[in-house]
Write an enzyme that holds these catalytic residues in place. Structure first.
Site, short mmCIF file in Angstrom:
data_model
loop_
_atom_site.label_atom_id
_atom_site.label_comp_id
_atom_site.label_asym_id
_atom_site.label_seq_id
_atom_site.Cartn_x
_atom_site.Cartn_y
_atom_site.Cartn_z
N CYS A 1 52.93 146.33 -122.14
CA CYS A 1 52.19 145.66 -123.22
C CYS A 1 51.82 144.26 -122.75
CB CYS A 1 53.05 145.51 -124.46
SG CYS A 1 53.51 147.06 -125.20
N GLU A 2 50.69 143.77 -123.23
CA GLU A 2 50.30 142.41 -122.84
C GLU A 2 51.13 141.38 -123.58
OE1 GLU A 2 46.17 141.31 -122.57
OE2 GLU A 2 45.74 143.43 -122.24
#
Ligand SMILES: Cc1ncc(COP(=O)(O)O)c(C=O)c1O
Lengths: 405, 135
Positions: B47-48
């Site tokens: 995930c960013e």
């Protein structure tokens, strides 16, 4: 500058809409947009002149070779150096790795490699690896709480550490700060250091004269300066450059090959094994022509004016904090809003058609120093205008409202 | 809030601004994960933004218990939708869920996924992987 409106028309990508909004491209620090002339040059090569270079005797190959080598000369004139001192690489990252790998035998335990706290990972990791290979120490010139290098302190640091290698960005990709590389390089060289300046961000905005700058190595990426992706430059003072060992081996770069021994050509050829990125070189040639046709002083003044306008509008929003050196800057603004996560704001900005970068921008050590998990970065180029800044500010205030609403 | 309630809310969203506002509100309503539960092990890779996720199986009831958190408003909101989708389901039921399809139906894919679907895919993959061991 009145003809910015005209110049802007040369960039086809800028004429589109994103999510129903006209694109506001404020991410030129990641890569610049390309003028039609560059796209045409690449196109022309593939539609008409496609041939390998330095190989065939046939007409197309000769044309390709001549054009390809002409761009090297064009670049050399642009940088005010000799064509033999310019190596084509795949990008700034490749250029730095080539130098760092090549210096392995010149360093030993206890030698100092000096860099700064605001470097891009591409100008940190290859040096860290070089240090690990050789037993050298990696030392860091620090930044203040705004992310700015104090020149006097930096000079004192250089004096104190007496580096064998000194590497520094001409301009920071995260903050846009322009470093006083002229003074740093002079000082480091006086103490016997080999100097490398990372010009990935600065090249387009500052058009450095490398004869004056006098650094040993300078690196850049074509794609950040109107050119195609996958092409970079390593400039090196000829003796130092030629003294570096070969980095990758193969065809093109050899003099003679037998199964027991190979002799290599001289720089730049010895660093250009295999088929080069010919179309990108030709495209970059068109980019240099494009830049040469625009008055640099006027353009620079325009960019600086636009940057000041951006800063002034950003700072008028309560809760915005802008980092970096706001006086010596290539036109890049990195900011946070209160304690909001950069991710949320960047996502919302995108929905308004605004392209910015968010995160650590490949400068994690700098983020750690500033105690941030990331920022939003707006990076301008000369094809931006006040409408872009206004559209961005209005999207930003709307996004903030959405978040706080 | 149940998934059905979320669905009703988002389905008729008149604009992307409205969708975002609702999503961020959902995120606000999701209780914060206590700090000791924000472990490295609980972090969803890929995930960013940072996402923590704990998945448990109530052995007696044979249904799933999920809690999670994120450091960003938008992802936390999206996460709360995922949690609503899976919470209380049996492992077999959970395997049947096509979360991506649901997000598409909610009109969230188009606006919310310029890159890697905001890590939603990573979250859903993590859940599916865990659940498949219980099913
Ligand atoms: C300052 C700086 N150095 C090096 C690089 C690496 O350039 P490239 O990814 O084109 O090799 C970048 C790219 O973002 C940069 O901004």
């Amino acid at each position: 500058m009145s003809d910015i409106t005209q110049l802007r028309k040369d960039f086809p990508t800028l004429k589109q809409t994103i999510e129903g909004h006209p694109l506001v491209y404020l991410d030129s620090g990641a890569t610049s947009q390309k003028p039609q002339a560059v796209i045409d040059a690449v196109n022309l090569f593939y539609t008409k002149n496609n041939a390998n270079v330095h190989r065939g005797l046939h007409t197309l190959s000769e044309v390709a070779t001549t054009q390809y080598e002409k761009v090297r000369e064009k670049l050399a004139r642009f940088l005010d150096v000799n064509a033999m001192e310019c190596v084509w690489t795949s990008g700034a990252t490749h250029s730095i790795n080539l130098v760092a790998a090549g210096l392995t035998s010149q360093l030993s335990t206890g030698d100092v490699i000096l860099i700064t706290a605001l470097e891009h990972h591409a100008n940190i990791v290859p040096w860290q690896q070089l240090a690990a290979r050789t037993g050298a120490k990696l030392e860091i010139i620090s930044v203040d709480e705004h992310g700015v290098i104090n020149s006097d302190l930096a000079l004192a640091e250089i004096q104190k550490s007496k580096p064998k290698v000194f590497a520094c960005s001409h301009a920071s990709n995260t903050l846009g700060n322009i470093q006083d590389v002229q003074a740093f390089v002079a000082k480091a060289k006086e103490l016997g250091a080999i100097t490398l300046v990372d010009g990935a961000q600065a090249f387009l905005h500052l058009r450095p004269n490398l004869r004056q700058l006098d650094c040993d190595f300078y690196v850049l990426s074509a794609h950040k300066a109107l050119g195609p992706t996958g092409l970079g430059v390593l400039y090196g003072k000829y003796e130092l450059l030629n003294a570096l060992p070969v980095y990758q081996t193969g065809g093109e770069m050899i003099d003679t090959v037998s199964f027991t021994k190979t002799t290599f050509r001289q720089a730049p050829a010895k660093f250009e094994p295999g088929t080069p990125n010919i179309s990108a070189v030709l495209g970059f040639g068109a980019a240099l022509d494009y830049l040469n046709a625009i008055n640099f002083d006027a353009l620079h003044q325009y960019e600086q004016g636009l940057y000041q306008y951006l800063i002034q509008r950003l700072q008028s929003i309560d809760g915005i904090k802008v980092y970096g050196d706001l006086k010596n800057n290539i036109g890049t603004a990195s900011f946070t809003y209160k304690n909001e996560h950069h991710y949320d704001l960047a996502m919302l900005l995108n929905s308004y058609g605004v392209a910015v970068r968010s995160g650590h921008h490949c400068t994690q050590p700098l983020m750690q120093t500033l105690n941030l998990n990331g920022t939003i970065r707006v990076s301008l180029a000369f094809y931006n205008n006040r409408c872009d800044v206004d559209a961005f500010i209005s999207a930003l205030t709307n996004s903030i409202e959405l978040i706080e609403g | 809030m149940t998934y059905q309630e979320i669905y009703t809310k988002l389905e008729k969203s008149p604009s992307w601004q409205h969708s975002y506002r609702e999503i961020m509100l959902l995120g606000k309503q999701l209780p914060a994960l206590p700090e000791p539960l924000k472990t490295e092990q609980a972090r969803v890779k890929g995930c960013e933004s940072t996402v923590w996720l704990h998945i448990d199986l109530d052995e007696q009831q044979q249904h799933l218990l999920l809690v999670g958190d994120s450091d960003t408003r938008i992802v936390k909101g999206l996460l709360s939708i995922v949690l609503a989708l899976y919470n209380g389901k049996t492992p077999m039921q959970a395997l049947e869920i096509n979360a991506y399809k649901e997000f598409e139906k909610l009109g969230l894919i188009k606006h919310l996924s310029p890159s890697r679907g905001n890590g939603i895919k990573a979250i859903v993959d993590t859940i599916q992987q865990q659940v498949s061991q219980w099913a």
